[in-house]
Motif scaffolding. Sequence first.
Motif, PDB file in Angstrom:
ATOM      1  N   ASP A 263       0.829  32.282  41.501  1.00 38.93           N
ATOM      2  CA  ASP A 263       1.734  31.214  41.942  1.00 38.93           C
ATOM      3  C   ASP A 263       3.166  31.710  41.736  1.00 38.93           C
ATOM      4  O   ASP A 263       3.732  31.609  40.643  1.00 38.93           O
ATOM      5  CB  ASP A 263       1.478  29.943  41.135  1.00 38.93           C
ATOM      6  N   TYR A 264       3.747  32.251  42.804  1.00 34.98           N
ATOM      7  CA  TYR A 264       5.079  32.851  42.711  1.00 34.98           C
ATOM      8  C   TYR A 264       6.174  31.809  42.563  1.00 34.98           C
ATOM      9  O   TYR A 264       7.334  32.172  42.322  1.00 34.98           O
ATOM     10  CB  TYR A 264       5.343  33.713  43.947  1.00 34.98           C
ATOM     11  N   GLY A 265       5.825  30.537  42.691  1.00 29.53           N
ATOM     12  CA  GLY A 265       6.806  29.485  42.500  1.00 29.53           C
ATOM     13  C   GLY A 265       7.025  29.121  41.046  1.00 29.53           C
ATOM     14  O   GLY A 265       8.000  28.452  40.712  1.00 29.53           O
ATOM     15  N   LYS A 266       6.127  29.558  40.154  1.00 31.59           N
ATOM     16  CA  LYS A 266       6.268  29.237  38.737  1.00 31.59           C
ATOM     17  C   LYS A 266       7.172  30.277  38.069  1.00 31.59           C
ATOM     18  O   LYS A 266       6.866  31.475  38.100  1.00 31.59           O
ATOM     19  CB  LYS A 266       4.912  29.237  38.044  1.00 31.59           C
ATOM     20  N   PRO A 267       8.243  29.846  37.444  1.00 31.42           N
ATOM     21  CA  PRO A 267       9.142  30.813  36.803  1.00 31.42           C
ATOM     22  C   PRO A 267       8.438  31.675  35.754  1.00 31.42           C
ATOM     23  O   PRO A 267       8.702  32.883  35.648  1.00 31.42           O
ATOM     24  CB  PRO A 267      10.210  29.920  36.164  1.00 31.42           C
ATOM     25  N   GLU A 268       7.535  31.072  34.988  1.00 33.85           N
ATOM     26  CA  GLU A 268       6.857  31.838  33.935  1.00 33.85           C
ATOM     27  C   GLU A 268       5.976  32.936  34.515  1.00 33.85           C
ATOM     28  O   GLU A 268       5.849  34.023  33.933  1.00 33.85           O
ATOM     29  CB  GLU A 268       6.027  30.890  33.062  1.00 33.85           C
ATOM     30  N   VAL A 269       5.353  32.674  35.667  1.00 31.82           N
ATOM     31  CA  VAL A 269       4.528  33.690  36.333  1.00 31.82           C
ATOM     32  C   VAL A 269       5.405  34.815  36.862  1.00 31.82           C
ATOM     33  O   VAL A 269       5.061  35.992  36.781  1.00 31.82           O
ATOM     34  CB  VAL A 269       3.689  33.057  37.462  1.00 31.82           C
ATOM     35  N   ARG A 270       6.565  34.457  37.386  1.00 32.27           N
ATOM     36  CA  ARG A 270       7.501  35.477  37.854  1.00 32.27           C
ATOM     37  C   ARG A 270       7.953  36.359  36.692  1.00 32.27           C
ATOM     38  O   ARG A 270       8.052  37.591  36.822  1.00 32.27           O
ATOM     39  CB  ARG A 270       8.695  34.814  38.533  1.00 32.27           C
ATOM     40  N   SER A 271       8.227  35.735  35.546  1.00 34.35           N
ATOM     41  CA  SER A 271       8.607  36.520  34.368  1.00 34.35           C
ATOM     42  C   SER A 271       7.487  37.455  33.939  1.00 34.35           C
ATOM     43  O   SER A 271       7.724  38.609  33.555  1.00 34.35           O
ATOM     44  CB  SER A 271       8.985  35.586  33.211  1.00 34.35           C
ATOM     45  N   PHE A 272       6.256  36.969  34.006  1.00 31.75           N
ATOM     46  CA  PHE A 272       5.090  37.793  33.656  1.00 31.75           C
ATOM     47  C   PHE A 272       4.995  39.011  34.556  1.00 31.75           C
ATOM     48  O   PHE A 272       4.851  40.161  34.081  1.00 31.75           O
ATOM     49  CB  PHE A 272       3.828  36.929  33.767  1.00 31.75           C
ATOM     50  N   LEU A 273       5.083  38.810  35.855  1.00 31.48           N
ATOM     51  CA  LEU A 273       4.952  39.920  36.798  1.00 31.48           C
ATOM     52  C   LEU A 273       6.147  40.857  36.739  1.00 31.48           C
ATOM     53  O   LEU A 273       5.995  42.092  36.786  1.00 31.48           O
ATOM     54  CB  LEU A 273       4.761  39.385  38.216  1.00 31.48           C
ATOM     55  N   LEU A 274       7.333  40.306  36.638  1.00 30.92           N
ATOM     56  CA  LEU A 274       8.529  41.134  36.526  1.00 30.92           C
ATOM     57  C   LEU A 274       8.460  42.001  35.276  1.00 30.92           C
ATOM     58  O   LEU A 274       8.824  43.186  35.294  1.00 30.92           O
ATOM     59  CB  LEU A 274       9.765  40.228  36.482  1.00 30.92           C
ATOM     60  N   SER A 275       7.958  41.439  34.187  1.00 32.45           N
ATOM     61  CA  SER A 275       7.813  42.190  32.943  1.00 32.45           C
ATOM     62  C   SER A 275       6.773  43.292  33.073  1.00 32.45           C
ATOM     63  O   SER A 275       6.945  44.393  32.540  1.00 32.45           O
ATOM     64  CB  SER A 275       7.446  41.243  31.801  1.00 32.45           C
ATOM     65  N   SER A 276       5.673  43.004  33.766  1.00 34.99           N
ATOM     66  CA  SER A 276       4.640  44.023  33.961  1.00 34.99           C
ATOM     67  C   SER A 276       5.194  45.217  34.722  1.00 34.99           C
ATOM     68  O   SER A 276       4.985  46.371  34.341  1.00 34.99           O
ATOM     69  CB  SER A 276       3.436  43.431  34.698  1.00 34.99           C
ATOM     70  N   ALA A 277       5.913  44.965  35.805  1.00 37.84           N
ATOM     71  CA  ALA A 277       6.485  46.058  36.587  1.00 37.84           C
ATOM     72  C   ALA A 277       7.464  46.870  35.750  1.00 37.84           C
ATOM     73  O   ALA A 277       7.427  48.117  35.742  1.00 37.84           O
ATOM     74  CB  ALA A 277       7.170  45.504  37.832  1.00 37.84           C
ATOM     75  N   THR A 278       8.338  46.185  35.030  1.00 37.27           N
ATOM     76  CA  THR A 278       9.313  46.872  34.177  1.00 37.27           C
ATOM     77  C   THR A 278       8.602  47.695  33.113  1.00 37.27           C
ATOM     78  O   THR A 278       9.023  48.814  32.791  1.00 37.27           O
ATOM     79  CB  THR A 278      10.247  45.843  33.516  1.00 37.27           C
ATOM     80  N   PHE A 279       7.538  47.142  32.567  1.00 34.65           N
ATOM     81  CA  PHE A 279       6.780  47.783  31.486  1.00 34.65           C
ATOM     82  C   PHE A 279       6.314  49.180  31.878  1.00 34.65           C
ATOM     83  O   PHE A 279       6.507  50.145  31.134  1.00 34.65           O
ATOM     84  CB  PHE A 279       5.584  46.891  31.147  1.00 34.65           C
ATOM     85  N   TRP A 280       5.712  49.317  33.052  1.00 36.19           N
ATOM     86  CA  TRP A 280       5.153  50.615  33.443  1.00 36.19           C
ATOM     87  C   TRP A 280       6.249  51.633  33.740  1.00 36.19           C
ATOM     88  O   TRP A 280       6.081  52.833  33.488  1.00 36.19           O
ATOM     89  CB  TRP A 280       4.230  50.442  34.648  1.00 36.19           C
ATOM     90  N   LEU A 281       7.364  51.162  34.248  1.00 36.91           N
ATOM     91  CA  LEU A 281       8.468  52.067  34.544  1.00 36.91           C
ATOM     92  C   LEU A 281       9.234  52.453  33.283  1.00 36.91           C
ATOM     93  O   LEU A 281       9.716  53.583  33.171  1.00 36.91           O
ATOM     94  CB  LEU A 281       9.420  51.409  35.549  1.00 36.91           C
ATOM     95  N   GLU A 282       9.315  51.545  32.342  1.00 37.09           N
ATOM     96  CA  GLU A 282      10.097  51.800  31.133  1.00 37.09           C
ATOM     97  C   GLU A 282       9.256  52.441  30.036  1.00 37.09           C
ATOM     98  O   GLU A 282       9.581  53.520  29.535  1.00 37.09           O
ATOM     99  CB  GLU A 282      10.703  50.491  30.623  1.00 37.09           C
ATOM    100  N   LYS A 283       8.165  51.790  29.654  1.00 41.37           N
ATOM    101  CA  LYS A 283       7.380  52.267  28.519  1.00 41.37           C
ATOM    102  C   LYS A 283       6.526  53.483  28.860  1.00 41.37           C
ATOM    103  O   LYS A 283       6.230  54.301  27.980  1.00 41.37           O
ATOM    104  CB  LYS A 283       6.486  51.140  27.998  1.00 41.37           C
TER     105      LYS A 283
ATOM    106  N   HIS B  10       7.272  55.566  31.566  1.00 43.77           N
ATOM    107  CA  HIS B  10       8.086  56.536  32.313  1.00 43.77           C
ATOM    108  C   HIS B  10       7.587  56.772  33.732  1.00 43.77           C
ATOM    109  O   HIS B  10       7.831  57.845  34.297  1.00 43.77           O
ATOM    110  CB  HIS B  10       8.161  57.872  31.563  1.00 43.77           C
ATOM    111  N   ALA B  11       6.868  55.817  34.307  1.00 42.72           N
ATOM    112  CA  ALA B  11       6.453  55.981  35.704  1.00 42.72           C
ATOM    113  C   ALA B  11       7.704  56.087  36.581  1.00 42.72           C
ATOM    114  O   ALA B  11       8.739  55.477  36.300  1.00 42.72           O
ATOM    115  CB  ALA B  11       5.601  54.805  36.155  1.00 42.72           C
ATOM    116  N   ASP B  12       7.602  56.869  37.638  1.00 44.10           N
ATOM    117  CA  ASP B  12       8.749  57.120  38.510  1.00 44.10           C
ATOM    118  C   ASP B  12       8.824  56.142  39.672  1.00 44.10           C
ATOM    119  O   ASP B  12       9.890  55.946  40.249  1.00 44.10           O
ATOM    120  CB  ASP B  12       8.668  58.544  39.053  1.00 44.10           C
ATOM    121  N   ALA B  13       7.695  55.555  40.023  1.00 43.33           N
ATOM    122  CA  ALA B  13       7.669  54.626  41.148  1.00 43.33           C
ATOM    123  C   ALA B  13       6.453  53.732  41.018  1.00 43.33           C
ATOM    124  O   ALA B  13       5.434  54.108  40.425  1.00 43.33           O
ATOM    125  CB  ALA B  13       7.634  55.382  42.480  1.00 43.33           C
TER     126      ALA B  13
END
Length: 640
Positions: free
Chosen positions: A289-309, A311-314
């Motif tokens: 449910d992309y309309g829920k702010p908490e779900v957006r935070s969850f997904l945004l955090s997941s994407a950031t996690f793999w790139l940051e923690k 070191h994924a490049d893409a």
Amino acid sequence: MTTKRVLYHYSRLTDLDIYLFREGTHSRLYEKLGAHPVEVDGEEGVYFAVWAPNATYVSVIGDFNGWDRGAHPLKLREDGSGIWEGFIPEVKPGSLYKYYLHTRNGFHFEKGDPLAFFWEPPPKTASMVWKLAYEWQDEEWMKVRPQRNALDAPWLIYEVHLGSWRRVPEDGHRFLTYRELAPLLAEYVKKMGFTHVEFLPVMEHPFYGSWGYQTTGYFAPTSRYGSPQDFMYLIDYLHREGIGVILDWVPSHFPTDAHGLAFFDGTYLYEYEDFRKRFHPDWQSYIFDYGKPEVRSFLLSSATFWLEKYHADALRIDAVASMLYLDYSRSPGGWVPNIYGGNENLEAIDFIRQLNASLFAALPGIQTIAEESTAWPLVTNPTYVGGLGFGMKWNMGWMNDALSYFSKDPIYRKYHHDQLTFSIWYAFSENFILPLSHDEVVHGKGSLLSKMPGDPWQKFANLRALFGYMWAHPGKKLLFMGGEWGQWREWNHEESLDWHLLEYPEHQGVQLLVRDLNRIVRQNPALYELDFSHEGFEWIDFHDWEKSIVSFLRKDSSGENLLVIVCNFTPVPRYEYRIGVPRPGFYREILNTDAAEYGGSGHGNFGGQKAEAVPFHGRPYSLNLTLPPLGVLYFRWEGA
């Protein structure tokens, strides 16, 4: 049930965290929610926090308390966030745990941790307390990553499924671990000249046959191949060998497994409530449910996690089309229009733009890649001009046309010449990757080699011609494992690739060709620098449909690196075939897919040809060439 000591005065969450979480902009929830080993009041233990706003009771059960549902209850925060938290002393990294929930509507659940860093090996379903400490040694790569991942750099991507690239036959055909894979994969990719490796989803998934596309652990690499640190080691090793890493990531849907995100707190928490928006008919899974702010935070955090923690490049974002359209794979009446009556999922569109803008702002040098199969406009345009903000997009249209064309008997190809030429009409409308991916060699589609028409010699010649054409066509390149030597069987995720085929010269020839193509691309800016610009491509002749021949130029920004590409897609050699060229001088033949060392017939042009002052194709000079059967030629201009 015996209640044991839980400390409630400690929290990792600040007022700002709660504000960002509820706003839908928190990009590092993995530092706050989940299970975190810490020391509180001189005691070592683990801080637990989980979002479950519709639960009436939440406790942590695990091997440290005998899975006692009453032993370690969590406390609901009083700020309306719906987060339950608590510090449990003496719990250590490696401990298995789940959350036990009572819900307002009378359900009782045992759930894995949505933000767990590690899970038990499937089919077991418990989460595991874990620390992510790791000493990275890829500083040199990280310094040059912005240049290596730039849009004007070469991208030669080798797509890999970790469980079936290679296995260990002497040990029951078991998986290779992340650490075992690291030197083998790095050595092979480096030898073959690929610039990047793309992994099918490594995020934890209960069903191995989903290839990772049914994700439950959005913050955990699958434990099938080792620990989080083992996966970090694999990426670190590839980086130290100069190889970029792309991870497939699936924010489009998730499985309905009882221990996962589905119906998490007795309500449709992560997924849409309306079944017409919630259920994905293709994959029998649930849609976020992309309309829920908490779900957006969850997904945004997941994407950031793999790139940051990690070191994924893409990140290659899977199934973007299914996110964009409310009627994707749905029958009339089986979907809900948006507020304007259209079929666009406005919430998903907004989330995708937010995701890309956030990632590119926070993590310089990374890329995001859309697997988007429709004509949705501006996928790779910036969000500030109305685009979706991706860095690149798979060119599914080119893939479908190319495979359709090459699967036809050459005698009929002249009637389908437009399948070769049409892609140039839109080639520069997006930043395209040309994919010959895993999707094209499964589910009865056959391998790339088996798709080719003709006898065995012609099949190999056609495959080499396909690769020659693909590597010369504007766009970055992606090839799924096994295609680079012409595997006969279609891919089977339960088995290793057929490496024994490399004992045969015809397969060795295909592999050598791919290796040479990668080398030639890397050595010639004309084949990558202007992949996304009209200035990098120019037709010489696309009208010779009768002979199924096309010829074109590839150029770099300086004008110094100029290549002539000529493709003959019939098994008939063409002698004294004249094409126009723009400059006088010598044109060296740097690649011939029909060369004997690749398994071809050896027709060619003796290393190159000097342009004659004979106007042709509207140009002042021309070459009079021998075109090999089912062959592609690359000529590099070397000056007057």
